[in-house]
Motif scaffolding. Structure first.
Motif, PDB file in Angstrom:
ATOM      1  N   LEU A 115       0.864  -1.184   0.000  1.00  0.00           N
ATOM      2  CA  LEU A 115       0.000   0.000   0.000  1.00  0.00           C
ATOM      3  C   LEU A 115       0.901   1.235   0.000  1.00  0.00           C
ATOM      4  N   ARG A 116       1.060   1.835  -1.161  1.00  0.00           N
ATOM      5  CA  ARG A 116       1.977   2.958  -1.320  1.00  0.00           C
ATOM      6  C   ARG A 116       1.253   4.289  -1.172  1.00  0.00           C
ATOM      7  N   ALA A 117       1.879   5.207  -0.457  1.00  0.00           N
ATOM      8  CA  ALA A 117       1.283   6.528  -0.248  1.00  0.00           C
ATOM      9  C   ALA A 117       1.116   7.258  -1.570  1.00  0.00           C
ATOM     10  N   MET A 118       2.068   7.083  -2.493  1.00  0.00           N
ATOM     11  CA  MET A 118       1.979   7.774  -3.773  1.00  0.00           C
ATOM     12  C   MET A 118       0.748   7.346  -4.568  1.00  0.00           C
ATOM     13  N   ALA A 119       0.391   6.048  -4.490  1.00  0.00           N
ATOM     14  CA  ALA A 119      -0.788   5.560  -5.202  1.00  0.00           C
ATOM     15  C   ALA A 119      -2.063   6.174  -4.627  1.00  0.00           C
ATOM     16  N   VAL A 120      -2.118   6.298  -3.301  1.00  0.00           N
ATOM     17  CA  VAL A 120      -3.292   6.920  -2.665  1.00  0.00           C
ATOM     18  C   VAL A 120      -3.375   8.388  -3.032  1.00  0.00           C
ATOM     19  N   ILE A 121      -2.248   9.091  -2.992  1.00  0.00           N
ATOM     20  CA  ILE A 121      -2.237  10.512  -3.343  1.00  0.00           C
ATOM     21  C   ILE A 121      -2.654  10.711  -4.799  1.00  0.00           C
ATOM     22  N   ALA A 122      -2.140   9.867  -5.692  1.00  0.00           N
ATOM     23  CA  ALA A 122      -2.504   9.971  -7.107  1.00  0.00           C
ATOM     24  C   ALA A 122      -4.001   9.776  -7.306  1.00  0.00           C
ATOM     25  N   ALA A 123      -4.591   8.798  -6.598  1.00  0.00           N
ATOM     26  CA  ALA A 123      -6.027   8.550  -6.723  1.00  0.00           C
ATOM     27  C   ALA A 123      -6.844   9.731  -6.205  1.00  0.00           C
ATOM     28  N   LEU A 124      -6.441  10.299  -5.064  1.00  0.00           N
ATOM     29  CA  LEU A 124      -7.158  11.452  -4.511  1.00  0.00           C
ATOM     30  C   LEU A 124      -7.038  12.659  -5.432  1.00  0.00           C
ATOM     31  N   MET A 125      -5.860  12.879  -6.003  1.00  0.00           N
ATOM     32  CA  MET A 125      -5.693  13.978  -6.950  1.00  0.00           C
ATOM     33  C   MET A 125      -6.565  13.776  -8.188  1.00  0.00           C
ATOM     34  N   GLY A 126      -6.639  12.534  -8.646  1.00  0.00           N
ATOM     35  CA  GLY A 126      -7.485  12.253  -9.811  1.00  0.00           C
ATOM     36  C   GLY A 126      -8.945  12.554  -9.544  1.00  0.00           C
ATOM     37  N   ILE A 127      -9.425  12.189  -8.358  1.00  0.00           N
ATOM     38  CA  ILE A 127     -10.821  12.493  -7.994  1.00  0.00           C
ATOM     39  C   ILE A 127     -11.050  14.002  -7.998  1.00  0.00           C
ATOM     40  N   ALA A 128     -10.109  14.750  -7.426  1.00  0.00           N
ATOM     41  CA  ALA A 128     -10.230  16.206  -7.393  1.00  0.00           C
ATOM     42  C   ALA A 128     -10.210  16.776  -8.806  1.00  0.00           C
ATOM     43  N   GLY A 129      -9.335  16.251  -9.657  1.00  0.00           N
ATOM     44  CA  GLY A 129      -9.262  16.733 -11.030  1.00  0.00           C
ATOM     45  C   GLY A 129     -10.539  16.469 -11.805  1.00  0.00           C
ATOM     46  N   VAL A 130     -11.102  15.263 -11.642  1.00  0.00           N
ATOM     47  CA  VAL A 130     -12.363  14.945 -12.313  1.00  0.00           C
ATOM     48  C   VAL A 130     -13.486  15.861 -11.820  1.00  0.00           C
ATOM     49  N   ALA A 131     -13.504  16.130 -10.514  1.00  0.00           N
ATOM     50  CA  ALA A 131     -14.525  17.032  -9.964  1.00  0.00           C
ATOM     51  C   ALA A 131     -14.442  18.408 -10.617  1.00  0.00           C
ATOM     52  N   LEU A 132     -13.244  18.924 -10.784  1.00  0.00           N
ATOM     53  CA  LEU A 132     -13.082  20.225 -11.439  1.00  0.00           C
ATOM     54  C   LEU A 132     -13.474  20.165 -12.917  1.00  0.00           C
ATOM     55  N   LEU A 133     -13.236  19.017 -13.536  1.00  0.00           N
ATOM     56  CA  LEU A 133     -13.545  18.861 -14.954  1.00  0.00           C
ATOM     57  C   LEU A 133     -15.042  18.858 -15.233  1.00  0.00           C
ATOM     58  N   VAL A 134     -15.793  18.132 -14.415  1.00  0.00           N
ATOM     59  CA  VAL A 134     -17.177  17.833 -14.793  1.00  0.00           C
ATOM     60  C   VAL A 134     -18.232  18.288 -13.791  1.00  0.00           C
ATOM     61  N   LEU A 135     -17.851  18.616 -12.561  1.00  0.00           N
ATOM     62  CA  LEU A 135     -18.851  18.913 -11.537  1.00  0.00           C
ATOM     63  C   LEU A 135     -19.388  20.325 -11.711  1.00  0.00           C
ATOM     64  N   LYS A 136     -20.714  20.463 -11.652  1.00  0.00           N
ATOM     65  CA  LYS A 136     -21.375  21.758 -11.768  1.00  0.00           C
ATOM     66  C   LYS A 136     -21.810  22.232 -10.378  1.00  0.00           C
ATOM     67  N   PRO A 137     -21.875  23.568 -10.179  1.00  0.00           N
ATOM     68  CA  PRO A 137     -22.249  24.090  -8.855  1.00  0.00           C
ATOM     69  C   PRO A 137     -23.639  23.667  -8.402  1.00  0.00           C
ATOM     70  N   ASN A 138     -24.540  23.423  -9.359  1.00  0.00           N
ATOM     71  CA  ASN A 138     -25.919  23.083  -9.000  1.00  0.00           C
ATOM     72  C   ASN A 138     -26.169  21.576  -8.991  1.00  0.00           C
ATOM     73  N   GLY A 139     -25.109  20.774  -8.860  1.00  0.00           N
ATOM     74  CA  GLY A 139     -25.290  19.330  -8.836  1.00  0.00           C
ATOM     75  C   GLY A 139     -26.129  18.889  -7.644  1.00  0.00           C
ATOM     76  N   VAL A 140     -27.103  18.022  -7.906  1.00  0.00           N
ATOM     77  CA  VAL A 140     -28.036  17.554  -6.874  1.00  0.00           C
ATOM     78  C   VAL A 140     -27.664  16.123  -6.498  1.00  0.00           C
ATOM     79  N   LEU A 141     -27.641  15.846  -5.193  1.00  0.00           N
ATOM     80  CA  LEU A 141     -27.308  14.515  -4.719  1.00  0.00           C
ATOM     81  C   LEU A 141     -28.578  13.710  -4.485  1.00  0.00           C
TER      82      LEU A 141
END
Length: 283
Positions: A115-141
């Motif tokens: 379990l490498r810290a770099m792999a976890v950091i890369a995955a978390l960064m990817g989630i953040a990047g995708v959120a910036l790419l596609v998430l809209k302010p009015n997204g409904v859960l």
């Protein structure tokens, strides 16, 4: 090192091509037939590959192939479409992008990989990047939609790890044929009972189905399962962030969709996360 880079590039082609699925589905296929489209994407391609390889599973592999077919195709695609219908696209994509993070922990538990810290950091960064790419302010859960997106992400993550854990004594082409056929067969009753018959197909519809089956199905999953046999699952999973990146770029290039500064920042973060993820393999 050259061989490793080749493996990374070939494996990365799969999620990059998957990013074209949205534009092909919305622009070239009949609307509101998600399960039928999913079934026709998997089953004909699987049967075509089976015709060429002329080899069926044997013994325990029958059960394993159907489990993998369900995880990688049937259940995953079903949950994907439930999430897409109940959540705005940006919310569904962001929730689903937790899949590489799940792979990191599943690979450690099932395969015993470090379990490498770099792999976890890369995955978390990817989630953040995708959120910036596609998430809209009015997204409904929507609770059901969120649970479906999480279930789909876990399904694909489990399929990714088990595809590495259960390596059959056959070529990647044969393994791909088995899984596509099994996944498509499992979707047949779902499509039959949940959706009406397809309308008369146009030439554009046919071209869309052929592209999704041969390119978006057979070719990409051949590259994907080949990569899973050669790369750590967490490394391969990190390449999945290229899919929403490709989708956004295609929307900008072909549909005249605008890109703002946050999306540009998201692209950069996604690329950095993919680079960090492959650094895990090189180390």
């Amino acid at each position: 090192m050259t061989s490793m880079r080749t493996d990374l590039l070939l494996t990365a082609l799969a999620p990059a091509i998957w990013g074209s699925t949205y534009i092909v589905t919305t622009q070239m296929l009949p609307a509101d037939y998600p399960m039928t489209v999913a079934m026709l994407r998997a089953l004909p391609a699987g049967l075509l590959l089976l015709f060429f390889v002329r080899q069926l599973p044997h013994g325990i592999w029958w059960l394993r192939v159907f489990i993998l077919g369900a995880l990688n195709f049937s259940f995953f695609w079903a949950m994907l479409f439930v999430a897409a219908y109940r959540l705005p696209g940006g919310v569904a994509a962001t929730v689903g992008s937790v899949q590489p993070l799940i792979v990191v922990f599943l690979a450690s538990a099932v395969l015993g990989t470090r379990l490498r810290a770099m792999a976890v950091i890369a995955a978390l960064m990817g989630i953040a990047g995708v959120a910036l790419l596609v998430l809209k302010p009015n997204g409904v859960l929507d609770q059901t939609g969120v649970l479906a997106a999480l279930a789909g992400a876990f399904s694909m993550a489990a399929g990714t790890v088990l595809s590495r854990y259960w390596q059959p004594p056959v070529a990647p082409l044969t393994f791909t044929a088995w899984q596509l056929t099994a996944g498509g067969l499992l979707l047949v009753p779902v499509a039959f009972w949940s959706e009406p018959a397809l309308p008369q197909l146009t030439l554009t519809n046919w071209l869309g189905f052929i592209y999704l089956g041969l390119i978006g199905g057979a070719l990409t999953y051949l590259l994907w399962f080949r990569g899973l046999a050669r790369l750590e699952p967490s490394v391969a999973a990190s390449l999945g962030f290229l899919s929403p990146l490709t989708a956004v770029i295609l929307g900008w290039a072909l549909l005249n969709q605008q890109l703002n500064d946050l999306q540009m920042a998201g692209m950069l973060i996604v690329l950095i996360s993919v680079w960090l993820g492959q650094r895990v393999q090189t180390r």
